[in-house]
Design a protein around this motif. Structure first.
Motif, mmCIF file in Angstrom:
data_model
loop_
_atom_site.group_PDB
_atom_site.id
_atom_site.type_symbol
_atom_site.label_atom_id
_atom_site.label_comp_id
_atom_site.label_asym_id
_atom_site.label_seq_id
_atom_site.Cartn_x
_atom_site.Cartn_y
_atom_site.Cartn_z
ATOM 1 N N MET A 23 20.938 53.722 29.327
ATOM 2 C CA MET A 23 21.106 53.788 30.042
ATOM 3 C C MET A 23 22.919 53.898 30.260
ATOM 4 N N ASP A 24 23.508 55.284 30.635
ATOM 5 C CA ASP A 24 24.648 54.714 30.737
ATOM 6 C C ASP A 24 25.724 55.201 28.895
ATOM 7 N N THR A 25 24.631 55.619 28.581
ATOM 8 C CA THR A 25 25.237 55.816 27.055
ATOM 9 C C THR A 25 25.110 56.848 25.915
ATOM 10 N N ARG A 40 23.318 60.718 28.916
ATOM 11 C CA ARG A 40 22.338 59.973 30.171
ATOM 12 C C ARG A 40 22.902 58.613 31.049
ATOM 13 N N LEU A 41 23.040 59.179 32.485
ATOM 14 C CA LEU A 41 23.701 58.667 33.438
ATOM 15 C C LEU A 41 22.832 58.548 34.504
ATOM 16 N N SER A 42 23.327 56.798 34.880
ATOM 17 C CA SER A 42 22.180 56.547 36.517
ATOM 18 C C SER A 42 22.632 56.943 36.991
ATOM 19 N N PRO A 43 21.816 56.916 38.149
ATOM 20 C CA PRO A 43 22.504 57.871 39.646
ATOM 21 C C PRO A 43 23.510 57.470 40.059
ATOM 22 N N ALA A 44 24.027 58.880 40.256
ATOM 23 C CA ALA A 44 25.556 58.482 40.978
ATOM 24 C C ALA A 44 25.596 57.676 42.238
ATOM 25 N N GLU A 51 21.486 61.296 35.854
ATOM 26 C CA GLU A 51 21.424 63.016 35.885
ATOM 27 C C GLU A 51 22.021 62.842 33.854
ATOM 28 N N ILE A 71 32.611 56.012 26.060
ATOM 29 C CA ILE A 71 32.711 55.650 26.750
ATOM 30 C C ILE A 71 32.287 56.254 28.238
ATOM 31 N N ILE A 72 31.482 56.259 29.547
ATOM 32 C CA ILE A 72 31.217 57.124 29.864
ATOM 33 C C ILE A 72 32.131 57.125 31.559
ATOM 34 N N GLY A 73 32.048 57.435 32.444
ATOM 35 C CA GLY A 73 33.045 56.643 33.397
ATOM 36 C C GLY A 73 32.863 58.088 34.965
ATOM 37 N N SER A 74 33.864 57.961 35.560
ATOM 38 C CA SER A 74 33.412 58.904 36.561
ATOM 39 C C SER A 74 35.557 58.828 36.900
ATOM 40 N N ASP A 75 35.655 59.992 36.839
ATOM 41 C CA ASP A 75 37.089 60.611 37.445
ATOM 42 C C ASP A 75 36.763 60.729 39.418
ATOM 43 N N GLY A 76 37.554 60.117 40.042
ATOM 44 C CA GLY A 76 36.683 60.712 41.450
ATOM 45 C C GLY A 76 34.972 60.941 41.465
ATOM 46 N N ARG B 529 31.832 54.939 38.583
ATOM 47 C CA ARG B 529 30.678 55.319 37.420
ATOM 48 C C ARG B 529 31.985 53.825 36.637
ATOM 49 N N GLY B 530 33.218 53.476 36.911
ATOM 50 C CA GLY B 530 33.484 53.261 36.273
ATOM 51 C C GLY B 530 34.183 53.382 34.777
ATOM 52 N N CYS B 531 35.326 53.025 34.421
ATOM 53 C CA CYS B 531 36.294 54.206 33.246
ATOM 54 C C CYS B 531 35.982 52.734 32.062
ATOM 55 N N GLU B 553 20.030 47.554 26.799
ATOM 56 C CA GLU B 553 20.555 48.236 27.771
ATOM 57 C C GLU B 553 21.632 48.223 28.507
#
Lengths: 125, 855
Positions: A23-25, A40-44, A51, A71-76, B529-531, B553
């Motif tokens: 998850m999240d990688t 693969r992203l965990s639910p927002a 997702e 590394i995944i993440g979010s912008d807004g 989701r962080g950064c 995990e």
């Protein structure tokens, strides 16, 4: 590998079982001979769904195929990934680089069929 | 037609700055440019010369990239002397017998140390203090002769630096000055006396107002100084029979312009030396310019780098066809520095005259002496500050007439004058100079901040401010803070947009709530989701607290580039592998096996600075097989990829060394094994030296241990890197058990309270109360947390596992190490070249991705 690709019959490429992507990688994959990064992203949000995104796997700034290891993440509210080399960020939905307007990566359609991740064809040139 | 030739004689700081100014203006397009340097090294930072003793690395001080010297647009001929300038034929004759024609010649030969004609000045063990070679010769003499005490002749700026260098090599330093006080050029009696008190306290003996008549000794080396008869000598300690014993003598009795080439070529020479030039720096021969310490402009020779840099710019502008009208406008000899840890500044007219009056503030307890010189209109024209240089920037601006002296200037002489000391002070005009080495004004800095430079690093590279002596960096930091605040740019301590907490607050929250995963932490305290900032920060906190497997995990997606693959990603996407070599001790069999592994996988091999071996060029998919071999050889992960303990260097200590007083290797191995795998806000380095000679360089480490006759001294908060810092002594003569407990608490307190990516050095400096506060926390338990710190460390030690061992034991974990999950047998292959018998990545511009089939 067969050099001849039948374009009329270009459906997706089977990548791997969904649960083998932590998850999240991301993972690297080959689609039509090209490196692709699948995330693969965990639910927002609470109660949402997981997702899945796929973009070009090659870091456009260095030409090295390592974007799947970023590394995944979010912008807004937009999901992003940062290149593991020099940390430029890319929007996973449309491939747009957040740190350089002139750079946009190809993105690929994704699906999960019978627990298997399917990627392709390219959804945006 | 062939391009004209520009020949530059001398590659010191000013000579190199001239090259930079010339290249900046693209003059290599219209000139063939040659640089002739007598020293074998290209230009280096002579202002910071003494820091060479920290690591004895010539390259650390270099002002020019090796690649520029070898392949740049300018041809360097180093280790080469010019013997003759032939003005008639416009050629220079070099000491290798060749000649070089010039169309324009620039003299940047600098100066040489003045050695008075004292009998014995040529004995072995007598040195000057000017070049890297001088320092290397001093260091090896001290080592070979096992020097116990030394004499510096000359109590000026450089003399005191040399005294400090001797002190740091555990040689008792004695300063001999002909004038009645130290730093006679820069300070008056009162200030000098205060400086003398500081220096007394550091154990440096001073002999002022005495004349050296002879240096005594024989072919084996110096044995002492004999002074001219004087009543003063009777009152001085350590002098018998007018003599002072010594094992080494360093001359630092001033400098003289290296103008002999100019003299021989019959250029006009100044009364007190130096090649005479006009304000465009043109000598009496229109085809020859002179810059820096060799130039005599308006009857002045400038021995500082700032005016020299201005001169370099004037000549470069002139050659570029856009001469600066007024040329070189004269230099300012103001300076602020730290000598042996004592703040000293001198500016403007620091000596005064019949028409001036002084205002003096003296605090004998804090050893502060501040003196301002006022003219008849009560305007500040100069001054000297010892022990406290706050307000320097403002005072210099006033002395230069850039801003008016306030009605009641007496308030300015006080050290705690409100608002003084800050370059960002509203009163300081934009024209005020902040960086005198590189002539950067407050206005230049403000403009750079407005154009997006929001860190000290960005300001440095944009303006060059603070890149020479570094003395103005605190002023820059202040100014940056104020400018950012004025611009409404937030400088809060939140780690990023996803968490409204500092790292320390987040650490406490995670610890208190016992969170073990990202999803718990972000759900409870964050958003989104962080950064790339907060995800690795949370990963580090979770790892410090729970010591779990970092690629589980719940944590894999948090790990920064290198942790993600438990290896260090290099610029072409391949990895390097560094096994742990505790204390730098390795068996021949392990060494052979590492070599065999490197051969079998064709890995580029290099010895690291931390006494380990680095194997480069491994593909992601090769890492498990390589690590299996490494583990089979009895080695384990070195955590070179993590913000974690890296190495504990050691010297061989009492086991082998004639001088060692404790077993430093065993201690280093114990320390390394205890803290291996400990995740922290930034990397941690350590070293253990077996005696005060400090061969393991422990004082440059986050925590360094130095053996004493009865135990161990512990130093904390040192580091190398871009901003080197010596560690501070926190405790002396500790037994083994107390030493380890002290380090346990130091590390855990740092891990708990430091900001993300904050080295121990910066953390220590940011602690309110500094090292004294830290001592209270660790030794007096002033916060009541020592039990917790001890327990946290005990948990770490008990639960440590080698991450590669854990990885190799699990097929699931191993499946992460493939490049293409749907085609595990294929790999991408970067372009390799062979260099010096090993493989290396092709230069970046030629690199292209090649996909090849698997085996």
């Amino acid at each position: 590998m067969d050099n001849v690709v039948d374009l009329t019959d270009r459906v997706g490429t089977t990548i791997c079982p969904l649960e083998s992507i932590l998850m999240d990688t991301g993972v690297g994959a080959l689609v039509d001979g090209q490196p692709v990064a699948v995330f693969r992203l965990s639910p927002a949000v609470d109660g949402g769904e997981e997702e899945l995104y796929a973009i070009d796997g090659i870091d456009p700034f260095t030409r090295v195929p390592v974007l799947s290891r970023g590394i995944i993440g979010s912008d807004g509210d937009q999901p992003i990934v940062a290149s593991p080399l020099y940390k430029q960020r890319f929007n996973l939905v449309n491939g747009q680089c957040l740190d350089d307007d002139t750079v946009q990566l190809k993105t690929y359609d994704t699906a999960v069929v019978n627990g298997m991740v399917i990627v392709g064809p390219t959804s945006q040139a | 037609m062939d391009k004209p030739s520009l020949v530059i004689i001398g590659n010191g700081m000013v000579g190199q700055r001239f090259v930079d100014e010339v290249v900046k203006r693209g003059l290599e397009g219209s000139w063939n440019i040659f640089v002739i340097g007598e020293e074998r090294q290209p230009a280096y930072d002579r202002v910071a010369l003494s820091s060479w003793f920290d690591d004895q690395d010539d390259n650390a001080l270099s002002l020019v990239e090796q690649q520029f010297v070898e392949e740049g647009p300018v041809e360097y001929r180093l280790g080469t002397r010019v013997d003759v300038i032939d003005r008639k034929n416009q050629t220079v004759l070099l000491d290798d017998g060749s000649t070089l024609a010039y169309d324009h010649l620039v003299l940047a030969t600098g100066s040489y140390p003045f050695v008075p004609p004292v009998p014995g000045k040529d004995l072995p063990g007598v040195f000057v203090y000017r070049t890297l070679d001088d320092l290397a010769n001093i260091a090896s003499w001290v080592e070979e002769q096992d020097c116990k005490s030394g004499v510096i002749i000359g109590g000026g700026l450089l003399g005191l630096e040399a005294a400090n260098a001797l002190r740091n090599m555990n040689v008792a330093a004695n300063v001999v000055e002909m004038a009645p006080r130290l730093m006679p050029q820069q300070l008056e009696d009162g200030g000098s006396e205060m400086l003398s008190r500081w220096i007394d306290e550091l154990g440096v003996a001073q002999y002022c107002g005495v004349m050296t008549e002879e240096i005594t000794g024989d072919a084996q080396g110096v044995t002492g100084l004999r002074f001219a008869e004087s009543e003063k000598l009777a009152e001085m300690d350590g002098i018998e029979d007018n003599q002072l014993g010594t094992d080494i003598v360093i001359f630092s009795a001033g400098i003289r312009a290296s103008d002999s080439l100019g003299r021989d070529a019959e250029l006009e020479i100044g009364e007190r030396g130096g090649v005479v030039t006009d304000t465009q720096l043109v000598t009496s021969d229109p085809n020859i310019s002179a810059i820096g310490e060799v130039a005599c402009v308006n009857n002045m020779v400038y021995g500082l780098v700032g005016p020299g840099y201005d001169m370099a710019k004037v000549v470069a502008e002139r050659l570029a066809g856009s001469a600066i009208e007024d040329g070189f406008a004269g230099g300012d000899l103001s300076a602020k520095l730290k000598l042996l840890g004592v703040e000293v500044a001198s500016f403007g007219d620091n000596q005064g005259n019949d028409t001036t009056t002084d205002i003096v503030f003296v605090d004998p307890v804090k050893k502060v002496h501040r003196r301002l010189v006022l003219d008849e209109n009560s305007q500040i024209v100069g001054g000297t500050l010892v022990g406290d240089t706050s307000g320097y920037d403002l005072l210099v601006a006033m002395a230069r007439g850039q801003m008016a002296t306030p009605e009641e200037p007496q308030s300015l002489v006080l050290p705690d004058y409100v608002g003084a000391g800050s370059a960002s002070d509203m009163e300081l005009p934009d024209t005020a100079q902040i960086c005198s080495c590189n002539d950067v004004s407050k206005g230049d800095l403000k403009e750079a901040v407005a154009n997006g430079c929001h860190t000290v690093g960005a300001l440095k590279s944009e303006t060059l401010c603070g890149t020479s002596c570094g003395g103005c960096v605190p002023a820059m930091e202040d100014l940056l803070k104020v400018e950012l605040a004025n611009a409404g740019i937030d400088v809060k301590a939140d780690i990023c947009e996803h968490f409204a907490y500092s790292r320390q607050q987040l650490f406490d929250l995670v610890r208190f709530h016992g969170h073990t995963s990202w999803s718990d932490v972000v759900a409870a305290h964050g958003s989104g989701r962080g950064c790339i900032i907060c995800r690795p920060a949370v990963a580090s906190i979770l790892a410090s607290l729970s010591n779990g497997y970092v690629l589980d995990e719940s944590q894999a997606g948090l790990q920064d580039t290198n942790d993600r693959s438990l290896a260090n990603m290099q610029r072409n996407g391949t990895y390097s592998v560094i096994p742990r070599v505790p204390g730098g001790e390795i068996t021949p069999d392990q060494l052979i096996e590492l070599g065999q592994i490197a051969k079998d996988f064709d890995l580029y091999t290099k010895i690291t600075g931390g006494q380990r071996i680095d194997l480069f060029g491994a593909q992601l998919s090769e890492l498990p097989a390589i690590w299996q071999r490494v583990l089979d050889a009895g080695l384990e992960s070195g955590h070179a990829y993590g913000k974690a303990l890296r190495t504990v260097k050691s010297c061989v200590g009492s086991t082998w060394c004639r001088y060692g007083v404790q077993d430093s290797v065993t201690m280093a191995i114990n320390v390394e094994l205890r803290y291996r795998g400990l995740r922290s806000p930034h990397k941690l380095k350590s070293a253990v030296s077996g005696c005060t000679r400090e061969c393991a360089e422990a004082q440059s480490k986050d925590f360094g241990i130095i053996a004493t006759e009865t135990g161990w001294n512990l130093y904390v908060g040192g580091n190398g890197g871009r901003q080197p810092r010596h560690a501070d002594l926190i405790a002396t003569d500790l037994d083994d058990e107390t030493l380890i407990r002290t380090i346990d608490r130091f590390l855990m307190f740092y891990i708990r309270t430091a900001d993300k990516l904050q080295r121990t050095s910066v953390w220590l400096e940011s602690l309110d109360g500094g090292i004294e506060y830290l001592k209270e926390v660790i030794f007096e338990d002033s916060l009541g947390i020592c039990d917790e710190l001890d327990a946290d460390m005990a948990k770490h030690v008990d639960t440590y596992k080698c991450e590669w061992q854990e990885t190799l034991e699990s097929p699931e974990r191993l499946s992460q190490f493939v490049e293409f999950v749907n085609a595990p047998e294929e790999t991408s292959t970067p372009v390799w070249i062979r260099e010096r018998g090993q493989k290396a990545p092709a230069p970046a511009e030629t690199e292209e991705l090649v996909i090849i089939g698997g085996p």
